[in-house]
Motif scaffolding. Structure first.
Motif, PDB file in Angstrom:
ATOM      1  N   SER A 115      13.175   9.459 -59.072  1.00 56.72           N
ATOM      2  CA  SER A 115      12.235   9.270 -57.971  1.00 56.72           C
ATOM      3  C   SER A 115      11.778   7.824 -57.888  1.00 56.72           C
ATOM      4  O   SER A 115      11.921   7.044 -58.839  1.00 56.72           O
ATOM      5  CB  SER A 115      11.010  10.167 -58.166  1.00 56.72           C
ATOM      6  N   ARG A 116      11.191   7.478 -56.753  1.00 58.70           N
ATOM      7  CA  ARG A 116      10.657   6.131 -56.586  1.00 58.70           C
ATOM      8  C   ARG A 116       9.511   5.857 -57.555  1.00 58.70           C
ATOM      9  O   ARG A 116       9.287   4.717 -57.952  1.00 58.70           O
ATOM     10  CB  ARG A 116      10.178   5.928 -55.144  1.00 58.70           C
ATOM     11  N   THR A 117       8.783   6.900 -57.924  1.00 62.70           N
ATOM     12  CA  THR A 117       7.682   6.722 -58.868  1.00 62.70           C
ATOM     13  C   THR A 117       8.200   6.221 -60.206  1.00 62.70           C
ATOM     14  O   THR A 117       7.618   5.317 -60.820  1.00 62.70           O
ATOM     15  CB  THR A 117       6.923   8.052 -59.070  1.00 62.70           C
ATOM     16  N   VAL A 118       9.313   6.779 -60.655  1.00 61.46           N
ATOM     17  CA  VAL A 118       9.922   6.346 -61.917  1.00 61.46           C
ATOM     18  C   VAL A 118      10.428   4.914 -61.785  1.00 61.46           C
ATOM     19  O   VAL A 118      10.223   4.083 -62.674  1.00 61.46           O
ATOM     20  CB  VAL A 118      11.070   7.298 -62.320  1.00 61.46           C
ATOM     21  N   VAL A 119      11.092   4.617 -60.675  1.00 59.44           N
ATOM     22  CA  VAL A 119      11.592   3.259 -60.441  1.00 59.44           C
ATOM     23  C   VAL A 119      10.442   2.265 -60.415  1.00 59.44           C
ATOM     24  O   VAL A 119      10.516   1.182 -61.014  1.00 59.44           O
ATOM     25  CB  VAL A 119      12.377   3.190 -59.121  1.00 59.44           C
ATOM     26  N   ARG A 120       9.367   2.640 -59.757  1.00 61.90           N
ATOM     27  CA  ARG A 120       8.215   1.739 -59.624  1.00 61.90           C
ATOM     28  C   ARG A 120       7.641   1.372 -60.990  1.00 61.90           C
ATOM     29  O   ARG A 120       7.262   0.232 -61.240  1.00 61.90           O
ATOM     30  CB  ARG A 120       7.152   2.392 -58.736  1.00 61.90           C
ATOM     31  N   TYR A 121       7.610   2.356 -61.893  1.00 60.77           N
ATOM     32  CA  TYR A 121       7.092   2.073 -63.234  1.00 60.77           C
ATOM     33  C   TYR A 121       8.032   1.142 -63.996  1.00 60.77           C
ATOM     34  O   TYR A 121       7.593   0.232 -64.702  1.00 60.77           O
ATOM     35  CB  TYR A 121       6.896   3.373 -64.010  1.00 60.77           C
ATOM     36  N   ALA A 122       9.351   1.342 -63.831  1.00 56.59           N
ATOM     37  CA  ALA A 122      10.324   0.447 -64.478  1.00 56.59           C
ATOM     38  C   ALA A 122      10.149  -0.992 -63.976  1.00 56.59           C
ATOM     39  O   ALA A 122      10.168  -1.947 -64.760  1.00 56.59           O
ATOM     40  CB  ALA A 122      11.743   0.938 -64.199  1.00 56.59           C
ATOM     41  N   LEU A 123       9.961  -1.133 -62.673  1.00 53.29           N
ATOM     42  CA  LEU A 123       9.771  -2.467 -62.097  1.00 53.29           C
ATOM     43  C   LEU A 123       8.446  -3.072 -62.546  1.00 53.29           C
ATOM     44  O   LEU A 123       8.337  -4.289 -62.746  1.00 53.29           O
ATOM     45  CB  LEU A 123       9.833  -2.386 -60.571  1.00 53.29           C
ATOM     46  N   GLN A 124       7.441  -2.213 -62.723  1.00 57.98           N
ATOM     47  CA  GLN A 124       6.149  -2.690 -63.207  1.00 57.98           C
ATOM     48  C   GLN A 124       6.286  -3.280 -64.610  1.00 57.98           C
ATOM     49  O   GLN A 124       5.707  -4.332 -64.923  1.00 57.98           O
ATOM     50  CB  GLN A 124       5.139  -1.552 -63.227  1.00 57.98           C
ATOM     51  N   MET A 125       7.064  -2.625 -65.467  1.00 60.20           N
ATOM     52  CA  MET A 125       7.285  -3.148 -66.815  1.00 60.20           C
ATOM     53  C   MET A 125       7.956  -4.520 -66.770  1.00 60.20           C
ATOM     54  O   MET A 125       7.582  -5.441 -67.514  1.00 60.20           O
ATOM     55  CB  MET A 125       8.131  -2.157 -67.627  1.00 60.20           C
ATOM     56  N   LEU A 126       8.930  -4.663 -65.898  1.00 60.85           N
ATOM     57  CA  LEU A 126       9.615  -5.951 -65.771  1.00 60.85           C
ATOM     58  C   LEU A 126       8.689  -7.018 -65.197  1.00 60.85           C
ATOM     59  O   LEU A 126       8.789  -8.189 -65.560  1.00 60.85           O
ATOM     60  CB  LEU A 126      10.856  -5.795 -64.891  1.00 60.85           C
ATOM     61  N   ALA A 127       7.783  -6.612 -64.306  1.00 57.04           N
ATOM     62  CA  ALA A 127       6.824  -7.559 -63.744  1.00 57.04           C
ATOM     63  C   ALA A 127       5.882  -8.079 -64.828  1.00 57.04           C
ATOM     64  O   ALA A 127       5.528  -9.262 -64.850  1.00 57.04           O
ATOM     65  CB  ALA A 127       6.035  -6.904 -62.610  1.00 57.04           C
ATOM     66  N   PHE A 128       5.474  -7.198 -65.757  1.00 54.47           N
ATOM     67  CA  PHE A 128       4.609  -7.620 -66.856  1.00 54.47           C
ATOM     68  C   PHE A 128       5.318  -8.624 -67.751  1.00 54.47           C
ATOM     69  O   PHE A 128       4.676  -9.454 -68.394  1.00 54.47           O
ATOM     70  CB  PHE A 128       4.156  -6.412 -67.677  1.00 54.47           C
ATOM     71  N   GLU A 129       6.649  -8.551 -67.812  1.00 52.97           N
ATOM     72  CA  GLU A 129       7.425  -9.486 -68.631  1.00 52.97           C
ATOM     73  C   GLU A 129       7.738 -10.777 -67.883  1.00 52.97           C
ATOM     74  O   GLU A 129       8.336 -11.693 -68.455  1.00 52.97           O
ATOM     75  CB  GLU A 129       8.737  -8.833 -69.068  1.00 52.97           C
ATOM     76  N   GLY A 130       7.383 -10.845 -66.619  1.00 54.03           N
ATOM     77  CA  GLY A 130       7.656 -12.047 -65.844  1.00 54.03           C
ATOM     78  C   GLY A 130       9.054 -12.128 -65.278  1.00 54.03           C
ATOM     79  O   GLY A 130       9.451 -13.167 -64.736  1.00 54.03           O
ATOM     80  N   LEU A 131       9.826 -11.037 -65.386  1.00 46.55           N
ATOM     81  CA  LEU A 131      11.205 -11.060 -64.908  1.00 46.55           C
ATOM     82  C   LEU A 131      11.340 -10.572 -63.470  1.00 46.55           C
ATOM     83  O   LEU A 131      12.365 -10.818 -62.827  1.00 46.55           O
ATOM     84  CB  LEU A 131      12.087 -10.203 -65.820  1.00 46.55           C
ATOM     85  N   VAL A 132      10.330  -9.873 -62.982  1.00 46.61           N
ATOM     86  CA  VAL A 132      10.333  -9.350 -61.611  1.00 46.61           C
ATOM     87  C   VAL A 132       9.002  -9.695 -60.961  1.00 46.61           C
ATOM     88  O   VAL A 132       7.966  -9.728 -61.637  1.00 46.61           O
ATOM     89  CB  VAL A 132      10.545  -7.813 -61.625  1.00 46.61           C
ATOM     90  N   ARG A 133       9.046  -9.979 -59.658  1.00 48.54           N
ATOM     91  CA  ARG A 133       7.795 -10.167 -58.915  1.00 48.54           C
ATOM     92  C   ARG A 133       7.768  -9.131 -57.797  1.00 48.54           C
ATOM     93  O   ARG A 133       8.820  -8.766 -57.255  1.00 48.54           O
ATOM     94  CB  ARG A 133       7.689 -11.584 -58.337  1.00 48.54           C
ATOM     95  N   THR A 134       6.595  -8.645 -57.493  1.00 50.06           N
ATOM     96  CA  THR A 134       6.452  -7.696 -56.394  1.00 50.06           C
ATOM     97  C   THR A 134       5.631  -8.345 -55.286  1.00 50.06           C
ATOM     98  O   THR A 134       4.669  -9.074 -55.556  1.00 50.06           O
ATOM     99  CB  THR A 134       5.760  -6.407 -56.861  1.00 50.06           C
ATOM    100  N   GLU A 135       6.034  -8.094 -54.055  1.00 51.56           N
ATOM    101  CA  GLU A 135       5.349  -8.662 -52.898  1.00 51.56           C
ATOM    102  C   GLU A 135       4.918  -7.524 -51.974  1.00 51.56           C
ATOM    103  O   GLU A 135       5.721  -6.631 -51.673  1.00 51.56           O
ATOM    104  CB  GLU A 135       6.258  -9.631 -52.147  1.00 51.56           C
ATOM    105  N   ARG A 136       3.696  -7.579 -51.550  1.00 54.79           N
ATOM    106  CA  ARG A 136       3.153  -6.540 -50.677  1.00 54.79           C
ATOM    107  C   ARG A 136       3.986  -6.420 -49.403  1.00 54.79           C
ATOM    108  O   ARG A 136       4.305  -7.427 -48.761  1.00 54.79           O
ATOM    109  CB  ARG A 136       1.695  -6.879 -50.327  1.00 54.79           C
ATOM    110  N   ASN A 137       4.358  -5.206 -49.063  1.00 53.00           N
ATOM    111  CA  ASN A 137       5.135  -4.894 -47.860  1.00 53.00           C
ATOM    112  C   ASN A 137       6.560  -5.444 -47.896  1.00 53.00           C
ATOM    113  O   ASN A 137       7.279  -5.343 -46.894  1.00 53.00           O
ATOM    114  CB  ASN A 137       4.430  -5.398 -46.596  1.00 53.00           C
ATOM    115  N   ARG A 138       6.978  -6.037 -49.006  1.00 54.98           N
ATOM    116  CA  ARG A 138       8.346  -6.560 -49.087  1.00 54.98           C
ATOM    117  C   ARG A 138       9.136  -5.947 -50.232  1.00 54.98           C
ATOM    118  O   ARG A 138      10.350  -5.842 -50.177  1.00 54.98           O
ATOM    119  CB  ARG A 138       8.335  -8.089 -49.254  1.00 54.98           C
ATOM    120  N   GLY A 139       8.463  -5.547 -51.310  1.00 51.31           N
ATOM    121  CA  GLY A 139       9.163  -4.922 -52.418  1.00 51.31           C
ATOM    122  C   GLY A 139       9.243  -5.799 -53.642  1.00 51.31           C
ATOM    123  O   GLY A 139       8.456  -6.734 -53.820  1.00 51.31           O
TER     124      GLY A 139
END
Length: 237
Positions: free
Chosen positions: A53-77
């Motif tokens: 599910s997207r909820t699971v994906v979102r948590y995976a991306l959140q972990m990467l964001a905490f590591e500085g490897l991913v950035r999230t942008e409002r309304n863009r992903g």
């Protein structure tokens, strides 16, 4: 470094494990430079690829964001992070502060078995260096980063080891964006010289060689952006 994050309350243990596996796959693809800075990480596409599910994906991306490897942008992903030149300088400045200390601790703890393991690691680097193609190139880069992570493990400080795990990952991201192809991976000969100094219990020389080594990696950066693979292709490579 980043503060710990909490698991969303609506995820069960199985979903949390799946999120961790997705995080690991994406992280490997970023560190191995199969996914380059700026690549969009579509929740829908990742969810389809991993059948979650997207909820699971979102948590995976959140972990990467905490590591500085991913950035999230409002309304863009979510996107693979694009480190600025100043962030790149800060990453290597951090490594100059931390790695000589790791070397000093490793000298006190390193054993003949550790030396043997490092020699095998250097042999792996040589093997990948002698092979051609993008897969071998990515394997060489990973093996080079693993040398630094092995040093941190030998040093015996779990906190520093986690710091180095993040710094090496973010260094790979910087090299992916700014590195000269075929030049920016850690030099095998420099690794070998550092290992010789460690085996001789020569802290001063090992620390000096490490600082020179980090300087060399940073000096080989430029501002050319490299093209990477699409998300599906990167995760299937």
């Amino acid at each position: 470094m980043n503060i710990a994050h909490k698991t969303p309350a609506n995820l069960d243990a199985n979903q949390e494990d799946r999120a961790q596996a997705i995080r690991d796959s994406l992280r490997d693809a970023i560190v191995d430079r199969r996914l380059t800075p700026g690549t969009k990480l579509s929740e829908a596409e990742v969810g389809t690829l991993f059948d979650v599910s997207r909820t699971v994906v979102r948590y995976a991306l959140q972990m990467l964001a905490f590591e500085g490897l991913v950035r999230t942008e409002r309304n863009r992903g979510a996107f693979v992070s694009i480190p600025t030149p100043e962030e790149a300088r800060q990453i290597f400045a951090s490594r100059r502060l931390i790695e000589p200390g790791i070397v000093a601790a490793a000298v006190e703890r390193i054993t003949p078995d550790d030396i043997g393991a490092f020699r095998k690691q250097l042999d792996e680097e040589v093997r990948f260096m002698n092979e051609r193609g993008p897969v071998a190139r990515r394997a060489e880069i990973k093996a080079s980063g693993d040398f630094h992570l092995m040093l941190a493990a030998v040093a015996g400080n779990g906190i520093l080891q986690r710091f180095m795990d993040e710094l090496v990952a973010r260094s790979s991201l910087v090299v992916a964006l700014y590195g000269r192809s075929g030049v920016s991976s850690c030099g095998h000969n420099e690794h070998s010289a550092i290992l010789d100094a460690l085996a001789n219990k020569d802290v001063a020389r090992a620390s000096d060689l490490m600082l020179h080594h980090i300087d060399h990696i940073e000096a080989d950066l430029d501002l050319r952006v490299k093209e990477g693979l699409a998300l599906r292709d990167a995760l299937s490579s």
